[in-house]
Write a protein that holds these residues in place. Sequence first.
Motif, short mmCIF file in Angstrom:
data_model
loop_
_atom_site.label_atom_id
_atom_site.label_comp_id
_atom_site.label_asym_id
_atom_site.label_seq_id
_atom_site.Cartn_x
_atom_site.Cartn_y
_atom_site.Cartn_z
N SER A 145 22.27 66.48 44.86
CA SER A 145 22.11 65.07 44.65
C SER A 145 20.94 64.27 45.12
N LYS A 201 18.28 62.29 43.10
CA LYS A 201 17.56 61.21 43.56
C LYS A 201 16.14 61.02 43.58
N ARG A 222 20.21 54.20 43.71
CA ARG A 222 21.48 54.36 44.66
C ARG A 222 22.64 54.50 43.95
N SER A 268 23.02 58.04 42.57
CA SER A 268 23.06 59.15 43.80
C SER A 268 24.14 59.09 44.48
N ILE A 269 24.87 58.02 44.63
CA ILE A 269 26.01 58.14 45.25
C ILE A 269 27.41 58.68 44.50
N TYR A 324 26.46 62.49 44.65
CA TYR A 324 26.73 63.07 46.03
C TYR A 324 28.43 62.97 46.17
N LEU A 346 29.01 55.09 52.26
CA LEU A 346 28.48 54.87 50.62
C LEU A 346 29.38 53.92 50.20
N VAL A 397 21.09 59.05 50.62
CA VAL A 397 21.53 58.44 49.36
C VAL A 397 21.93 57.02 49.28
N ASP A 434 20.29 54.81 50.77
CA ASP A 434 19.12 53.96 51.15
C ASP A 434 19.40 53.15 52.48
#
Lengths: 140, 117
Positions: free
Chosen positions: A23, A27, A41, A44-45, A48, B38, B62, B64
Amino acid sequence: MESTYVQEFKVIGGDFLRAGQVSTRIKSILKDIGINHSIVRRISICAYEAEMNVVMYAQRGKILFSMNPRKTHITVEDEGPGIEDIELAMREGYSTATSEMQEMGFGAGMGLPNIKKNADTFHISSVVGKGTKLQIGVMI
Amino acid sequence: MTLKQVTEILECTVLSGNDDLQMEVNTGCSSDLMSDVLAFSKPQCLLLTGLSNSQSVLTADVADVKAIIYVRGKRPDERTLELAKSKNIPILATQYVMFEACGKLYQAGLRGIGKIL
Ligand SMILES: Nc1ncnc2c1ncn2[C@@H]1O[C@H](COP(=O)(O)OP(=O)(O)OP(=O)(O)O)[C@@H](O)[C@H]1O
Ligand SMILES: [Mg+2]
Protein backbone atom coordinates in the motif's frame (compact mmCIF):
# COMPACT_ATOMS: atom_id res chain seq x y z
CA MET A 1 -6.90 3.15 -26.51
CA GLU A 2 -6.00 4.94 -23.29
CA SER A 3 -2.70 3.89 -21.80
CA THR A 4 -3.08 1.79 -18.69
CA TYR A 5 -0.48 1.25 -16.00
CA VAL A 6 -0.62 -2.19 -14.37
CA GLN A 7 1.38 -3.67 -11.55
CA GLU A 8 0.95 -6.81 -9.50
CA PHE A 9 2.12 -7.34 -5.92
CA LYS A 10 2.22 -10.46 -3.77
CA VAL A 11 1.06 -10.51 -0.14
CA ILE A 12 1.98 -13.28 2.29
CA GLY A 13 -0.43 -14.23 5.06
CA GLY A 14 0.94 -13.72 8.57
CA ASP A 15 3.91 -11.68 7.41
CA PHE A 16 3.47 -8.73 9.75
CA LEU A 17 7.00 -7.51 9.19
CA ARG A 18 6.23 -6.61 5.60
CA ALA A 19 2.52 -5.91 6.08
CA GLY A 20 1.48 -2.60 4.56
CA GLN A 21 4.41 -2.27 2.18
CA VAL A 22 2.36 -2.81 -0.95
CA SER A 23 0.00 0.00 0.00
CA THR A 24 2.79 2.46 0.76
CA ARG A 25 4.33 1.49 -2.61
CA ILE A 26 1.05 2.26 -4.38
CA LYS A 27 0.81 5.50 -2.44
CA SER A 28 4.26 6.66 -3.50
CA ILE A 29 3.57 5.79 -7.15
CA LEU A 30 0.44 7.96 -7.08
CA LYS A 31 2.17 10.77 -5.22
CA ASP A 32 5.08 10.76 -7.64
CA ILE A 33 2.85 11.26 -10.65
CA GLY A 34 1.12 14.14 -8.92
CA ILE A 35 -2.39 12.83 -8.23
CA ASN A 36 -4.49 15.02 -5.91
CA HIS A 37 -3.72 14.41 -2.21
CA SER A 38 -7.19 13.53 -1.05
CA ILE A 39 -7.61 11.00 -3.85
CA VAL A 40 -4.23 9.44 -3.07
CA ARG A 41 -5.32 9.21 0.56
CA ARG A 42 -8.57 7.45 -0.32
CA ILE A 43 -6.86 4.92 -2.60
CA SER A 44 -4.14 4.27 -0.02
CA ILE A 45 -6.65 3.67 2.76
CA CYS A 46 -8.51 1.14 0.58
CA ALA A 47 -5.29 -0.64 -0.37
CA TYR A 48 -3.96 -0.71 3.19
CA GLU A 49 -7.15 -2.07 4.77
CA ALA A 50 -7.41 -4.75 2.07
CA GLU A 51 -3.73 -5.67 2.33
CA MET A 52 -3.91 -5.98 6.12
CA ASN A 53 -6.94 -8.25 5.88
CA VAL A 54 -5.00 -10.60 3.60
CA VAL A 55 -2.06 -10.59 6.03
CA MET A 56 -4.34 -11.20 9.00
CA TYR A 57 -6.84 -13.70 7.70
CA ALA A 58 -5.56 -15.40 4.54
CA GLN A 59 -2.64 -17.64 3.52
CA ARG A 60 -1.57 -15.59 0.56
CA GLY A 61 -2.90 -13.09 -1.90
CA LYS A 62 -2.16 -10.76 -4.73
CA ILE A 63 -2.93 -7.13 -5.31
CA LEU A 64 -3.41 -5.96 -8.86
CA PHE A 65 -3.12 -2.22 -9.20
CA SER A 66 -4.05 -0.55 -12.45
CA MET A 67 -4.68 2.99 -13.49
CA ASN A 68 -5.53 5.09 -16.49
CA PRO A 69 -5.94 8.88 -16.68
CA ARG A 70 -9.50 8.64 -15.36
CA LYS A 71 -9.48 6.00 -12.65
CA THR A 72 -7.53 3.60 -10.52
CA HIS A 73 -8.54 0.04 -9.86
CA ILE A 74 -7.35 -2.35 -7.18
CA THR A 75 -8.18 -6.03 -7.20
CA VAL A 76 -7.23 -7.94 -4.06
CA GLU A 77 -7.61 -11.67 -4.33
CA ASP A 78 -6.58 -14.13 -1.64
CA GLU A 79 -6.42 -17.81 -0.91
CA GLY A 80 -7.79 -18.26 2.57
CA PRO A 81 -10.79 -19.17 4.71
CA GLY A 82 -13.18 -16.88 2.84
CA ILE A 83 -16.02 -15.00 4.51
CA GLU A 84 -19.18 -16.86 5.41
CA ASP A 85 -21.49 -13.91 6.00
CA ILE A 86 -20.38 -10.93 3.94
CA GLU A 87 -23.17 -8.69 5.19
CA LEU A 88 -22.02 -9.28 8.76
CA ALA A 89 -18.36 -8.75 7.87
CA MET A 90 -19.24 -5.41 6.28
CA ARG A 91 -20.84 -4.15 9.49
CA GLU A 92 -18.92 -1.48 11.42
CA GLY A 93 -17.45 -3.03 14.55
CA TYR A 94 -17.71 -6.66 13.47
CA SER A 95 -14.37 -8.38 13.87
CA THR A 96 -12.93 -11.83 14.44
CA ALA A 97 -9.42 -10.45 15.08
CA THR A 98 -7.49 -12.36 17.74
CA SER A 99 -6.07 -10.65 20.83
CA GLU A 100 -2.63 -10.74 19.19
CA MET A 101 -3.98 -8.81 16.21
CA GLN A 102 -5.63 -6.35 18.60
CA GLU A 103 -2.30 -5.75 20.29
CA MET A 104 -0.91 -4.80 16.89
CA GLY A 105 -3.66 -2.21 16.48
CA PHE A 106 -6.20 -4.13 14.44
CA GLY A 107 -9.67 -5.45 15.02
CA ALA A 108 -11.80 -2.32 15.15
CA GLY A 109 -14.01 -3.98 12.57
CA MET A 110 -13.70 -0.85 10.46
CA GLY A 111 -11.56 -2.12 7.59
CA LEU A 112 -14.18 -3.24 5.08
CA PRO A 113 -16.54 -0.33 5.90
CA ASN A 114 -13.59 2.04 5.46
CA ILE A 115 -12.87 0.61 2.02
CA LYS A 116 -16.49 0.95 0.97
CA LYS A 117 -16.63 4.54 2.21
CA ASN A 118 -13.47 5.60 0.37
CA ALA A 119 -14.14 3.80 -2.90
CA ASP A 120 -16.27 5.01 -5.80
CA THR A 121 -17.01 1.43 -6.78
CA PHE A 122 -16.66 -1.57 -4.49
CA HIS A 123 -17.42 -5.23 -4.94
CA ILE A 124 -16.69 -8.11 -2.61
CA SER A 125 -17.14 -11.81 -3.24
CA SER A 126 -15.99 -14.80 -1.29
CA VAL A 127 -16.07 -18.59 -1.35
CA VAL A 128 -15.77 -20.28 2.03
CA GLY A 129 -12.68 -22.47 2.16
CA LYS A 130 -11.21 -20.89 -0.96
CA GLY A 131 -10.75 -17.17 -0.65
CA THR A 132 -11.96 -13.62 -0.97
CA LYS A 133 -11.87 -11.09 -3.78
CA LEU A 134 -12.26 -7.34 -3.51
CA GLN A 135 -12.62 -4.99 -6.46
CA ILE A 136 -12.08 -1.37 -5.63
CA GLY A 137 -12.33 1.57 -7.99
CA VAL A 138 -11.49 5.20 -7.33
CA MET A 139 -11.95 7.93 -9.95
CA ILE A 140 -9.05 10.30 -10.37
CA MET B 1 0.08 25.16 17.34
CA THR B 2 3.58 24.10 16.42
CA LEU B 3 5.20 20.77 17.21
CA LYS B 4 7.60 22.70 19.39
CA GLN B 5 4.70 23.91 21.54
CA VAL B 6 3.34 20.37 21.68
CA THR B 7 6.74 19.17 22.81
CA GLU B 8 6.79 21.72 25.62
CA ILE B 9 3.23 21.05 26.78
CA LEU B 10 3.69 17.28 26.95
CA GLU B 11 7.38 17.35 27.97
CA CYS B 12 8.15 15.22 24.94
CA THR B 13 11.31 13.52 23.90
CA VAL B 14 11.86 14.12 20.19
CA LEU B 15 12.80 10.75 18.69
CA SER B 16 12.94 11.98 15.13
CA GLY B 17 12.14 15.13 13.20
CA ASN B 18 14.13 17.59 15.29
CA ASP B 19 14.30 19.85 12.24
CA ASP B 20 10.53 19.88 11.79
CA LEU B 21 9.46 21.37 15.12
CA GLN B 22 8.16 24.54 13.49
CA MET B 23 5.54 22.41 11.73
CA GLU B 24 1.94 23.52 12.41
CA VAL B 25 -0.74 21.09 13.58
CA ASN B 26 -4.37 22.13 13.90
CA THR B 27 -6.24 18.93 14.65
CA GLY B 28 -5.56 15.91 16.78
CA CYS B 29 -6.67 12.30 16.68
CA SER B 30 -6.09 9.63 19.31
CA SER B 31 -6.57 5.88 19.11
CA ASP B 32 -4.77 2.60 19.59
CA LEU B 33 -6.80 1.05 16.78
CA MET B 34 -5.41 1.80 13.37
CA SER B 35 -8.65 1.44 11.40
CA ASP B 36 -10.20 4.06 13.67
CA VAL B 37 -7.37 6.39 12.72
CA LEU B 38 -8.00 5.68 9.05
CA ALA B 39 -11.74 6.26 9.50
CA PHE B 40 -11.80 9.26 11.80
CA SER B 41 -8.64 11.29 11.33
CA LYS B 42 -8.32 14.41 9.25
CA PRO B 43 -5.40 14.78 6.85
CA GLN B 44 -2.47 16.69 8.37
CA CYS B 45 -3.53 15.89 11.95
CA LEU B 46 -1.41 14.99 14.93
CA LEU B 47 -1.79 11.34 16.00
CA LEU B 48 -1.59 10.35 19.66
CA THR B 49 -1.31 6.63 20.19
CA GLY B 50 -0.04 3.99 22.56
CA LEU B 51 0.69 1.69 19.66
CA SER B 52 4.36 2.07 18.83
CA ASN B 53 4.91 -0.66 16.23
CA SER B 54 5.61 -0.18 12.53
CA GLN B 55 1.88 -0.32 11.74
CA SER B 56 1.39 2.99 13.54
CA VAL B 57 3.85 4.62 11.14
CA LEU B 58 2.38 2.95 8.04
CA THR B 59 -1.10 3.99 9.14
CA ALA B 60 0.12 7.54 9.67
CA ASP B 61 1.65 7.55 6.20
CA VAL B 62 -1.50 6.19 4.58
CA ALA B 63 -3.75 8.69 6.42
CA ASP B 64 -1.50 11.72 5.78
CA VAL B 65 -0.88 12.16 9.51
CA LYS B 66 1.65 14.94 10.07
CA ALA B 67 3.35 13.72 13.23
CA ILE B 68 3.01 10.96 15.85
CA ILE B 69 3.15 11.21 19.64
CA TYR B 70 3.57 7.96 21.54
CA VAL B 71 1.88 8.24 24.93
CA ARG B 72 2.39 6.56 28.33
CA GLY B 73 6.11 6.05 27.80
CA LYS B 74 5.80 3.83 24.73
CA ARG B 75 8.85 3.76 22.48
CA PRO B 76 9.18 2.41 18.93
CA ASP B 77 11.96 0.01 17.99
CA GLU B 78 14.84 1.09 15.76
CA ARG B 79 13.24 -0.30 12.60
CA THR B 80 10.00 1.60 13.19
CA LEU B 81 11.91 4.81 13.83
CA GLU B 82 13.86 4.37 10.59
CA LEU B 83 10.59 3.82 8.75
CA ALA B 84 9.22 7.08 10.19
CA LYS B 85 12.35 8.93 9.10
CA SER B 86 12.05 7.57 5.58
CA LYS B 87 8.44 8.81 5.46
CA ASN B 88 9.36 12.19 6.99
CA ILE B 89 7.01 11.72 9.92
CA PRO B 90 8.28 13.36 13.13
CA ILE B 91 8.07 11.11 16.20
CA LEU B 92 7.63 12.47 19.72
CA ALA B 93 7.20 10.53 22.95
CA THR B 94 5.57 11.57 26.23
CA GLN B 95 5.24 9.93 29.63
CA TYR B 96 1.69 11.25 30.01
CA VAL B 97 -1.11 8.72 29.57
CA MET B 98 -3.56 9.22 26.70
CA PHE B 99 -6.18 11.07 28.77
CA GLU B 100 -3.84 13.72 30.10
CA ALA B 101 -1.95 14.07 26.83
CA CYS B 102 -5.15 14.77 24.89
CA GLY B 103 -6.57 16.96 27.64
CA LYS B 104 -3.51 19.15 27.81
CA LEU B 105 -3.40 19.66 24.06
CA TYR B 106 -7.13 20.39 23.92
CA GLN B 107 -6.75 22.92 26.71
CA ALA B 108 -4.02 24.57 24.69
CA GLY B 109 -6.33 24.92 21.68
CA LEU B 110 -5.86 21.79 19.60
CA ARG B 111 -9.18 20.39 18.33
CA GLY B 112 -10.49 17.07 17.05
CA ILE B 113 -13.15 16.33 14.47
CA GLY B 114 -16.07 16.58 16.89
CA LYS B 115 -18.96 14.14 16.73
CA ILE B 116 -19.45 11.28 14.31
CA LEU B 117 -22.84 11.84 12.74
N1 LIG C 1 -9.60 -11.47 3.30
C1 LIG C 1 -10.35 -11.98 4.28
N2 LIG C 1 -10.43 -13.33 4.46
C2 LIG C 1 -11.18 -13.85 5.44
N3 LIG C 1 -11.91 -13.13 6.32
C3 LIG C 1 -11.88 -11.80 6.19
C4 LIG C 1 -11.11 -11.15 5.18
N4 LIG C 1 -11.28 -9.81 5.29
C5 LIG C 1 -12.13 -9.64 6.31
N5 LIG C 1 -12.49 -10.81 6.88
C6 LIG C 1 -13.44 -11.02 8.00
O1 LIG C 1 -14.28 -9.87 8.11
C7 LIG C 1 -14.14 -9.26 9.40
C8 LIG C 1 -14.27 -7.76 9.27
O2 LIG C 1 -13.17 -7.24 8.51
P1 LIG C 1 -12.74 -5.72 8.70
O3 LIG C 1 -11.54 -5.46 7.87
O4 LIG C 1 -13.94 -4.85 8.47
O5 LIG C 1 -12.40 -5.60 10.26
P2 LIG C 1 -11.15 -6.22 11.04
O6 LIG C 1 -10.09 -6.65 10.09
O7 LIG C 1 -11.65 -7.25 11.96
O8 LIG C 1 -10.66 -4.98 11.90
P3 LIG C 1 -9.91 -3.67 11.31
O9 LIG C 1 -9.92 -3.77 9.82
O10 LIG C 1 -10.73 -2.52 11.81
O11 LIG C 1 -8.55 -3.71 11.90
C9 LIG C 1 -12.79 -9.74 9.90
O12 LIG C 1 -12.69 -9.72 11.30
C10 LIG C 1 -12.74 -11.16 9.33
O13 LIG C 1 -13.51 -12.03 10.13
MG1 LIG D 1 -9.45 -5.31 8.55
